[in-house]
Design a protein around this motif. Sequence first.
Motif, PDB file in Angstrom:
ATOM      1  N   ASP A 299     -36.569 -89.614  51.504  1.00 36.20           N
ATOM      2  CA  ASP A 299     -36.686 -88.327  52.198  1.00 36.20           C
ATOM      3  C   ASP A 299     -36.634 -87.165  51.209  1.00 36.20           C
ATOM      4  OD1 ASP A 299     -37.063 -89.371  54.769  1.00 36.20           O
ATOM      5  OD2 ASP A 299     -34.906 -89.541  55.110  1.00 36.20           O
ATOM      6  N   VAL A 300     -35.823 -87.308  50.169  1.00 32.77           N
ATOM      7  CA  VAL A 300     -35.805 -86.299  49.100  1.00 32.77           C
ATOM      8  C   VAL A 300     -37.197 -86.223  48.471  1.00 32.77           C
ATOM      9  CG1 VAL A 300     -34.838 -85.661  46.850  1.00 32.77           C
ATOM     10  CG2 VAL A 300     -33.334 -86.598  48.631  1.00 32.77           C
ATOM     11  N   LEU A 301     -37.787 -87.376  48.214  1.00 30.00           N
ATOM     12  CA  LEU A 301     -39.125 -87.413  47.613  1.00 30.00           C
ATOM     13  C   LEU A 301     -40.179 -86.823  48.544  1.00 30.00           C
ATOM     14  CD1 LEU A 301     -39.016 -90.951  45.960  1.00 30.00           C
ATOM     15  CD2 LEU A 301     -38.684 -88.732  44.858  1.00 30.00           C
ATOM     16  N   THR A 302     -40.015 -87.028  49.841  1.00 36.74           N
ATOM     17  CA  THR A 302     -40.947 -86.459  50.816  1.00 36.74           C
ATOM     18  C   THR A 302     -40.991 -84.937  50.682  1.00 36.74           C
ATOM     19  OG1 THR A 302     -40.632 -88.291  52.348  1.00 36.74           O
ATOM     20  CG2 THR A 302     -41.424 -86.231  53.290  1.00 36.74           C
ATOM     21  N   ILE A 303     -39.859 -84.347  50.376  1.00 36.75           N
ATOM     22  CA  ILE A 303     -39.788 -82.892  50.200  1.00 36.75           C
ATOM     23  C   ILE A 303     -40.240 -82.473  48.800  1.00 36.75           C
ATOM     24  CG2 ILE A 303     -38.199 -80.925  50.042  1.00 36.75           C
ATOM     25  CD1 ILE A 303     -36.488 -82.367  52.195  1.00 36.75           C
ATOM     26  N   ARG A 304     -39.789 -83.193  47.793  1.00 33.96           N
ATOM     27  CA  ARG A 304     -39.961 -82.729  46.415  1.00 33.96           C
ATOM     28  C   ARG A 304     -41.120 -83.344  45.640  1.00 33.96           C
ATOM     29  NH1 ARG A 304     -33.580 -82.149  44.690  1.00 33.96           N
ATOM     30  NH2 ARG A 304     -33.304 -80.191  45.816  1.00 33.96           N
ATOM     31  N   SER A 305     -41.542 -84.542  45.998  1.00 35.75           N
ATOM     32  CA  SER A 305     -42.612 -85.187  45.227  1.00 35.75           C
ATOM     33  C   SER A 305     -43.156 -86.409  45.966  1.00 35.75           C
ATOM     34  CB  SER A 305     -42.099 -85.603  43.848  1.00 35.75           C
ATOM     35  OG  SER A 305     -43.119 -86.243  43.115  1.00 35.75           O
ATOM     36  N   LYS A 306     -43.976 -86.162  46.986  1.00 37.63           N
ATOM     37  CA  LYS A 306     -44.527 -87.272  47.774  1.00 37.63           C
ATOM     38  C   LYS A 306     -45.259 -88.290  46.905  1.00 37.63           C
ATOM     39  CE  LYS A 306     -44.967 -85.244  52.316  1.00 37.63           C
ATOM     40  NZ  LYS A 306     -45.808 -84.884  53.421  1.00 37.63           N
TER      41      LYS A 306
ATOM     42  N   LEU B 148     -33.028 -82.106  54.761  1.00 35.43           N
ATOM     43  CA  LEU B 148     -33.107 -83.553  54.974  1.00 35.43           C
ATOM     44  C   LEU B 148     -32.689 -83.903  56.395  1.00 35.43           C
ATOM     45  CD1 LEU B 148     -31.584 -84.661  51.561  1.00 35.43           C
ATOM     46  CD2 LEU B 148     -33.976 -84.919  52.269  1.00 35.43           C
ATOM     47  N   ASP B 149     -31.695 -83.197  56.913  1.00 35.90           N
ATOM     48  CA  ASP B 149     -31.220 -83.405  58.280  1.00 35.90           C
ATOM     49  C   ASP B 149     -32.364 -83.197  59.276  1.00 35.90           C
ATOM     50  OD1 ASP B 149     -29.791 -81.924  60.863  1.00 35.90           O
ATOM     51  OD2 ASP B 149     -28.562 -83.554  60.022  1.00 35.90           O
ATOM     52  N   LYS B 150     -33.176 -82.174  59.049  1.00 37.96           N
ATOM     53  CA  LYS B 150     -34.309 -81.898  59.950  1.00 37.96           C
ATOM     54  C   LYS B 150     -35.301 -83.062  59.944  1.00 37.96           C
ATOM     55  CE  LYS B 150     -34.065 -76.907  59.359  1.00 37.96           C
ATOM     56  NZ  LYS B 150     -34.645 -75.771  58.660  1.00 37.96           N
ATOM     57  N   ILE B 151     -35.575 -83.622  58.776  1.00 39.36           N
ATOM     58  CA  ILE B 151     -36.508 -84.751  58.671  1.00 39.36           C
ATOM     59  C   ILE B 151     -35.974 -85.953  59.443  1.00 39.36           C
ATOM     60  CG2 ILE B 151     -37.453 -86.477  57.069  1.00 39.36           C
ATOM     61  CD1 ILE B 151     -37.632 -84.228  54.978  1.00 39.36           C
TER      62      ILE B 151
END
Length: 176
Positions: free
Chosen positions: A89-96, A143-146
């Motif tokens: 999920d961190v990667l989804t935001i920062r570096s897909k 991340l909570d929103k995702i």
Amino acid sequence: MNPKQLSQICGKHFKFLEKKYGFVLVKEAVDSLSYEFWYKSNTVGIKVKFEFPDFYLFVKLCRLQNEDFPPKPGEIRPETQIESFDLDDVLTIRSKDSLIPSYPVGTKFDKALLEDVVRKQAINLKKFAIDIIKGDFSLFPELDKIVKKRAKQAAFQKWGDKAADFGWVIESNSSE
């Protein structure tokens, strides 16, 4: 792949948590479906779990509660306080582009591929979650929103309109 090889590979690639950031390995467990180990500092916990059936290495970043890992939240509701998030999920935001893709049918799951997966996830952790490793949880609300968006979709798939009984709002698509 035997657990000893897996332990060596994971230990080698995640050793930086101990050497550079002062984490301590507090748990190591293996069963027929997975191998996992847990690191923690004073405020941050990191769970690394390799699941054999999926041939995937999951990395979970946790905000410790009284220096202990938070309990699993169970079925997530809108009001659920989430204290741990997947590296993906961190990667989804920062570096897909850094997400590890699914493997095509016929992939040879061997030691070389395992080493590659573990190495990539360790690099992803170093490059894209260093703030969390250092105890900065400012990304957690995003991340909570995702996670809650996924949980809402899952609740409506599982329960239909009854998901509203668990606090999820049914959104209307009509325009007035």
